[in-house]
Design a protein around this motif. Structure first.
Motif, short mmCIF file in Angstrom:
data_model
loop_
_atom_site.label_atom_id
_atom_site.label_comp_id
_atom_site.label_asym_id
_atom_site.label_seq_id
_atom_site.Cartn_x
_atom_site.Cartn_y
_atom_site.Cartn_z
N SER A 31 24.48 14.17 7.94
CA SER A 31 23.31 13.34 8.20
C SER A 31 23.59 11.81 7.29
O SER A 31 23.56 10.68 7.75
CB SER A 31 22.33 13.64 8.71
N ALA A 34 26.77 9.47 7.59
CA ALA A 34 26.36 8.88 8.63
C ALA A 34 25.94 7.69 7.96
O ALA A 34 26.35 5.75 8.43
CB ALA A 34 25.45 9.54 10.31
N ARG A 35 24.41 7.95 7.00
CA ARG A 35 23.74 6.92 6.65
C ARG A 35 24.84 5.89 5.82
O ARG A 35 23.91 4.88 5.56
CB ARG A 35 22.68 7.50 5.86
N GLU A 84 25.65 11.00 13.79
CA GLU A 84 25.15 11.81 12.91
C GLU A 84 25.65 12.81 12.04
O GLU A 84 25.51 14.03 11.60
CB GLU A 84 24.00 11.84 13.70
#
Length: 258
Positions: A31, A34-35, A84
């Motif tokens: 996650s 992905a950010r 994500e």
């Protein structure tokens, strides 16, 4: 932070930051990646990206097997299509060129993450392994198809069916990585290449990267037709003044260094 971003001019260095766990791809790290990739993708001042792993042991050891052992519902990540959950998608959705600086082992899912990068530079300590067959999980992030296209089908079968490690020198000889450098020089070499890429027009770099990727996914004849269509449309918009200015810039820059 499980994934960090550092700036070096127009280059972003994105680091998988779980060295104590060999940068294993836990749900939280995926996650965070992905950010980070969204952040560098959306920042127009960043023109190229270097992706590496913290520490000296691993680029990434792949999916966190301890996490999988505790809850097999986490296996869904191997077939996830969203960024994500799927780190390969997170990297591939970045418009900027991504250079993988492979500083240690890249194992199974970590191998897939490495292959999501546009360019790979390996330290002399880098090693690659596909242990899907040994852990009983089918690859879902592209390894079974990308690897054979990069190094040939028989070599890909040798790696994937045995689970054996591939050293950096052999990976370079087989065309898996662009070059091998001393471990202490890895990040500097990757950043220098990223800076070279960042010095070119970002719109042109992004469009050319997209053209290469789109064509690679097609049969050769269709890829040539696709290039012709894209090239004809794009080149029709270029003025003689732009060509001359760009020619002068190329002459001033010189050959560059590979």
């Amino acid at each position: 932070m499980l994934v960090t971003i550092e700036r070096d001019g127009a280059v972003a260095v994105v680091t998988l930051n779980r060295p104590e766990a060999m940068n294993a791809l836990s749900r939280a790290l995926r996650s965070d990646l992905a950010r980070a990739m969204r952040e560098v993708n959306d920042d127009d001042t960043i023109r190229a990206v270097v992706l590496t792993g913290a520490g000296t042991r691993a680029f990434t050891a792949g999916l966190d097997l301890k996490e999988l052992g505790e809850d097999t519902s986490n296996l869904g990540a191997a077939n996830a299509e969203g960024a994500e959950e799927n780190p390969v998608k997170a990297i591939e959705q970045c418009r900027k060129p991504v250079i993988g600086a492979i500083n240690g082992v890249a194992i199974t899912g970590g191998f897939e993450v490495a292959l999501a990068c546009d360019i790979l530079i390996a330290s002399e300590n880098a090693r690659f392994a596909d242990t899907h067959a040994r852990v009983g999980i089918m690859p879902g992030w592209g390894l079974s198809q990308k690897l054979s296209r990069m190094i040939g089908i028989s070599r890909a079968k040798e790696l994937s069916l045995s689970g054996n490690f591939l050293d950096a020198a052999t990976a370079c000889a087989w065309g898996l990585v662009n070059r091998v450098v001393p471990a202490d020089d890895l990040l500097a070499v990757a950043i220098k290449l990223a800076q070279d890429i960042a010095s070119a027009d970002p719109g042109m770099v992004g469009a050319y990267k997209r053209l290469i990727d789109e064509g690679y996914a097609l049969p050769f004849g269709a890829a040539l037709a696709h290039e012709h269509a894209v090239s004809s449309a794009a080149n029709g918009q270029v003025s003689a003044e732009e060509v001359e200015a760009n020619r002068r810039a190329v002459m001033e820059r010189g050959r560059g260094q590979a």
